[in-house]
Design a protein around this motif. Structure first.
Motif, mmCIF file in Angstrom:
data_model
loop_
_atom_site.group_PDB
_atom_site.id
_atom_site.type_symbol
_atom_site.label_atom_id
_atom_site.label_comp_id
_atom_site.label_asym_id
_atom_site.label_seq_id
_atom_site.Cartn_x
_atom_site.Cartn_y
_atom_site.Cartn_z
ATOM 1 N N LYS A 2 1.008 -1.062 0.074
ATOM 2 C CA LYS A 2 0.033 -0.039 0.143
ATOM 3 C C LYS A 2 0.722 1.179 0.172
ATOM 4 O O LYS A 2 1.806 1.294 0.629
ATOM 5 N N ALA A 3 0.579 2.131 -0.715
ATOM 6 C CA ALA A 3 1.085 3.542 -0.847
ATOM 7 C C ALA A 3 0.106 4.666 -0.128
ATOM 8 O O ALA A 3 -1.270 4.698 -0.597
ATOM 9 N N THR A 4 0.440 5.133 1.112
ATOM 10 C CA THR A 4 -0.481 5.896 1.867
ATOM 11 C C THR A 4 0.395 7.456 1.865
ATOM 12 O O THR A 4 1.584 7.435 2.120
ATOM 13 N N ASN A 7 -2.720 9.719 5.721
ATOM 14 C CA ASN A 7 -3.741 8.840 6.213
ATOM 15 C C ASN A 7 -4.799 8.374 5.187
ATOM 16 O O ASN A 7 -5.786 7.920 5.400
ATOM 17 N N THR A 8 -4.412 8.390 3.715
ATOM 18 C CA THR A 8 -5.296 7.859 2.941
ATOM 19 C C THR A 8 -4.417 6.955 1.733
ATOM 20 O O THR A 8 -3.089 7.309 1.608
ATOM 21 N N VAL A 9 -5.159 5.586 1.667
ATOM 22 C CA VAL A 9 -4.408 4.919 0.358
ATOM 23 C C VAL A 9 -4.565 5.256 -0.985
ATOM 24 O O VAL A 9 -5.364 5.838 -1.154
ATOM 25 N N ILE A 56 -3.267 15.326 -4.223
ATOM 26 C CA ILE A 56 -4.114 16.436 -3.370
ATOM 27 C C ILE A 56 -4.956 15.394 -2.610
ATOM 28 O O ILE A 56 -5.812 14.622 -3.016
ATOM 29 N N VAL A 57 -4.952 15.532 -1.169
ATOM 30 C CA VAL A 57 -5.583 14.605 -0.344
ATOM 31 C C VAL A 57 -6.213 15.278 0.888
ATOM 32 O O VAL A 57 -5.307 16.044 1.573
ATOM 33 N N ASN A 58 -7.551 15.237 0.933
ATOM 34 C CA ASN A 58 -8.102 16.027 2.149
ATOM 35 C C ASN A 58 -7.719 17.520 2.277
ATOM 36 O O ASN A 58 -7.114 18.184 3.302
ATOM 37 N N GLY A 59 -7.466 18.176 1.194
ATOM 38 C CA GLY A 59 -7.136 19.461 0.999
ATOM 39 C C GLY A 59 -5.708 19.897 1.207
ATOM 40 O O GLY A 59 -5.292 20.908 1.013
ATOM 41 N N ASP A 60 -4.839 18.997 1.099
ATOM 42 C CA ASP A 60 -3.111 19.193 1.340
ATOM 43 C C ASP A 60 -2.698 18.715 -0.114
ATOM 44 O O ASP A 60 -3.230 17.623 -0.647
ATOM 45 N N THR A 61 -1.582 19.246 -0.228
ATOM 46 C CA THR A 61 -1.078 19.226 -1.786
ATOM 47 C C THR A 61 0.487 18.654 -1.424
ATOM 48 O O THR A 61 1.190 19.297 -0.483
ATOM 49 N N ASN A 62 0.904 17.670 -2.074
ATOM 50 C CA ASN A 62 2.241 17.108 -2.093
ATOM 51 C C ASN A 62 2.626 17.312 -3.355
ATOM 52 O O ASN A 62 2.402 16.119 -4.227
ATOM 53 N N PRO A 63 3.546 18.153 -3.822
ATOM 54 C CA PRO A 63 3.851 18.406 -5.573
ATOM 55 C C PRO A 63 4.828 17.170 -5.740
ATOM 56 O O PRO A 63 5.708 16.686 -5.063
ATOM 57 N N LYS A 87 8.517 11.579 -1.149
ATOM 58 C CA LYS A 87 8.025 12.738 -0.657
ATOM 59 C C LYS A 87 7.173 12.606 0.638
ATOM 60 O O LYS A 87 5.957 13.252 0.720
ATOM 61 N N GLY A 88 7.583 11.641 1.528
ATOM 62 C CA GLY A 88 6.583 11.346 2.504
ATOM 63 C C GLY A 88 5.443 10.196 2.310
ATOM 64 O O GLY A 88 4.647 10.058 3.240
ATOM 65 N N VAL A 89 5.228 9.791 1.275
ATOM 66 C CA VAL A 89 4.343 8.958 1.024
ATOM 67 C C VAL A 89 4.960 7.453 1.611
ATOM 68 O O VAL A 89 5.845 6.971 1.064
ATOM 69 N N LYS A 90 4.189 6.802 2.215
ATOM 70 C CA LYS A 90 4.595 5.584 2.809
ATOM 71 C C LYS A 90 4.274 4.346 2.176
ATOM 72 O O LYS A 90 2.896 4.119 1.668
#
Length: 92
Positions: A2-4, A7-9, A56-63, A87-90
């Motif tokens: 899983k890539a999360t 807190n979202t898959v 773009i997850v829960n209003g947050d952006t990870n470019p 960039k922080g994706v687990k």
């Protein structure tokens, strides 16, 4: 696997390809509701040109947190049609 992120898959698959410590997921496993186009590109000497997506997850952006090789060099053919994360994706 899983890539999360946030807190979202983002992607989930039992079919990943491990290259240089990165799990490449089938692009079909990527939840497209969480991605946006990016103009960012980089170059790898043996894989070719990488393109990116922004999360773009829960209003947050990870470019540029997702990358892929649309047309990989022959020695990297195993990553064609696949995406990888940073960039922080687990990934676990």
């Amino acid at each position: 696997m899983k890539a999360t992120w946030n807190n979202t898959v983002i992607a989930e698959s039992d079919d990943t390809v491990l290259v240089e410590g990165n799990h490449y997921f089938p692009e079909s496993s990527l939840n497209k509701a969480f991605i946006s186009f990016s103009n960012h590109k980089t170059s790898c000497p043996w894989k070719g040109q990488a393109s990116y997506y922004t999360l773009i997850v829960n209003g947050d952006t990870n470019p540029d947190a997702v990358w892929y090789y649309a047309d990989p060099k022959p020695e990297a053919e195993a990553v064609r049609g696949r995406v990888a994360f940073w960039k922080g994706v687990k990934v676990a």
